[in-house]
Every structure is written in C-alpha cells, then in structure tokens.
Design a protein around this motif. Structure first.
Motif, PDB file in Angstrom:
ATOM      1  N   SER A  74      43.958  55.377 122.654  1.00  0.00           N
ATOM      2  CA  SER A  74      44.888  56.206 122.234  1.00  0.00           C
ATOM      3  C   SER A  74      44.433  57.426 122.472  1.00  0.00           C
ATOM      4  O   SER A  74      43.459  58.005 121.460  1.00  0.00           O
ATOM      5  N   VAL A  75      45.514  58.297 123.378  1.00  0.00           N
ATOM      6  CA  VAL A  75      45.349  59.233 123.162  1.00  0.00           C
ATOM      7  C   VAL A  75      46.723  60.435 123.733  1.00  0.00           C
ATOM      8  O   VAL A  75      47.474  59.307 123.723  1.00  0.00           O
ATOM      9  N   THR A  80      42.000  71.688 124.395  1.00  0.00           N
ATOM     10  CA  THR A  80      40.829  71.934 123.296  1.00  0.00           C
ATOM     11  C   THR A  80      40.738  73.059 122.300  1.00  0.00           C
ATOM     12  O   THR A  80      39.879  73.126 121.119  1.00  0.00           O
ATOM     13  N   GLY A  81      41.466  73.767 122.452  1.00  0.00           N
ATOM     14  CA  GLY A  81      41.632  74.919 121.211  1.00  0.00           C
ATOM     15  C   GLY A  81      43.310  75.499 121.217  1.00  0.00           C
ATOM     16  O   GLY A  81      43.398  75.531 122.428  1.00  0.00           O
ATOM     17  N   THR A 116      38.530  73.336 118.905  1.00  0.00           N
ATOM     18  CA  THR A 116      39.409  73.828 117.795  1.00  0.00           C
ATOM     19  C   THR A 116      40.316  72.846 117.230  1.00  0.00           C
ATOM     20  O   THR A 116      40.926  73.616 116.236  1.00  0.00           O
ATOM     21  N   VAL A 117      40.730  72.159 117.590  1.00  0.00           N
ATOM     22  CA  VAL A 117      41.986  71.320 117.534  1.00  0.00           C
ATOM     23  C   VAL A 117      41.101  69.928 116.980  1.00  0.00           C
ATOM     24  O   VAL A 117      40.721  69.814 117.214  1.00  0.00           O
ATOM     25  N   PRO A 118      42.316  69.131 115.757  1.00  0.00           N
ATOM     26  CA  PRO A 118      41.568  68.033 114.819  1.00  0.00           C
ATOM     27  C   PRO A 118      41.839  66.711 116.670  1.00  0.00           C
ATOM     28  O   PRO A 118      40.448  66.434 116.515  1.00  0.00           O
ATOM     29  N   LEU A 119      41.340  66.479 117.348  1.00  0.00           N
ATOM     30  CA  LEU A 119      41.310  66.071 118.311  1.00  0.00           C
ATOM     31  C   LEU A 119      42.315  66.164 119.304  1.00  0.00           C
ATOM     32  O   LEU A 119      43.418  66.382 119.241  1.00  0.00           O
ATOM     33  N   PRO A 120      41.171  66.229 120.567  1.00  0.00           N
ATOM     34  CA  PRO A 120      41.177  66.847 122.130  1.00  0.00           C
ATOM     35  C   PRO A 120      42.833  66.125 122.966  1.00  0.00           C
ATOM     36  O   PRO A 120      43.137  65.169 122.438  1.00  0.00           O
ATOM     37  N   TRP A 121      43.521  67.018 123.203  1.00  0.00           N
ATOM     38  CA  TRP A 121      44.750  65.978 124.177  1.00  0.00           C
ATOM     39  C   TRP A 121      44.857  66.621 125.102  1.00  0.00           C
ATOM     40  O   TRP A 121      44.465  67.114 125.915  1.00  0.00           O
TER      41      TRP A 121
END
Length: 165
Positions: free
Chosen positions: A66-67, A91-92, A154-159
């Motif tokens: 799940s992305v 990622t940030g 720096t984000v909770p989950l990379p997207w």
C-alpha cells in the motif's frame, strides 16, 4: 552592635532559604512541556486535521504494498526539468528551499539521482530521492530504501509523486 549581628543573621538566613528552595526539576520541565504540547494540539485547527486526513487517505495497492500516490503539477528547482520522471519517491517535505537542497545533496553523495521540486499550491519543497518511469519500480524502491540509503526520510512514510503532463 547587637542590631548589626541580628541584621547579618537575618540576611544570611534569607540567602540560605533562597539558595535551597524552589529549584526546577525534571518533573517540572516535563509537566510544562506536556502542558504546552496539549495546548498546541488544541490550537491546530481544521487545516491541520485535513492535512492529516489526506496523509492517511486510501492508498494505491502496488504488488501487494500500500503506497500513497499523489498527482501534482510541479517545478523542478535548480535542475533541468528533464531530470523529473513520471514517478518520483518523495522522502522530504520542507517550507524552506535551503533545507530541501541540503537533503538532496546528501542523497546525491550516496549516488542517488535526487532532485527538489516545488509545489506552488502547498508552498512546499519536495525532496525526491529517486525517480522512475514505472510505478512498480518506484514502489519497490520505497521497500528497499532503508538498506540503500543512510539518509532518514523527514516524512512519516515515503510516498510517490506522479508527474502530471
């Protein structure tokens, strides 16, 4: 003479009480911190709640994972626009360009094809660790990213950021 001795004793007693009483402790700091955090949570408002709801929105399932995938128009910062591919692993997220560029440089030192994009509507700089032309490959990179990079997101989950043409 007796008056001076009494005054000196009273001053000494006052100094002694001042030095030994009412010191701050770790418990006092923690209580004040917890109080400030609770006040901040109460003052966040509807905008913050909407942003959090967007982050936990229904994700896209890719090869069993799940992305979160978002489609945006964006501008590449300090690079040629052709470095941006269709799917980018974000990622940030930063409000300041300097911070985003710094994270990008750390990814580049590790050999990644990193770049920064700016989304004008959100007024946010997104740091892309790597970009791909295939969605499944981008999702696979998110899975193996902790082994491939020492830079922490720096984000909770990379997207995944999908480029809109």
């Amino acid at each position: 003479m007796k008056v001076y001795r009494t005054i000196i004793m009273m001053v000494a007693a006052a100094c002694g009480l001042a030095l030994t009483g009412c010191h701050t402790t770790e418990e006092n700091y923690k209580a004040a911190y917890d109080k400030a955090v609770e006040k901040t949570r109460q003052n966040r408002g509807l905008e913050w709640e909407e942003k959090q709801a967007e982050r936990v929105q229904t994700n896209t399932v890719i090869d069993g994972d799940s992305v979160r995938v978002k489609r945006y128009h964006f501008n590449v910062v300090d690079d040629k626009p052709d470095v941006a591919k269709k799917y980018a692993v974000v990622t940030g997220e930063f409000q300041q360009k300097f911070n985003a560029m710094s994270m990008r440089d750390r990814y580049r030192k590790e050999g990644h094809q990193s770049y920064v994009v700016y989304h004008a509507k959100e007024k946010t700089y997104f740091v892309v660790a790597n970009a791909y032309d295939d969605l499944a490959v981008a999702a696979a990179f998110i899975r193996i990213m902790p082994q491939k990079s020492k830079v922490k997101p720096t984000v909770p989950l990379p997207w995944i950021l999908e480029k809109m043409y």
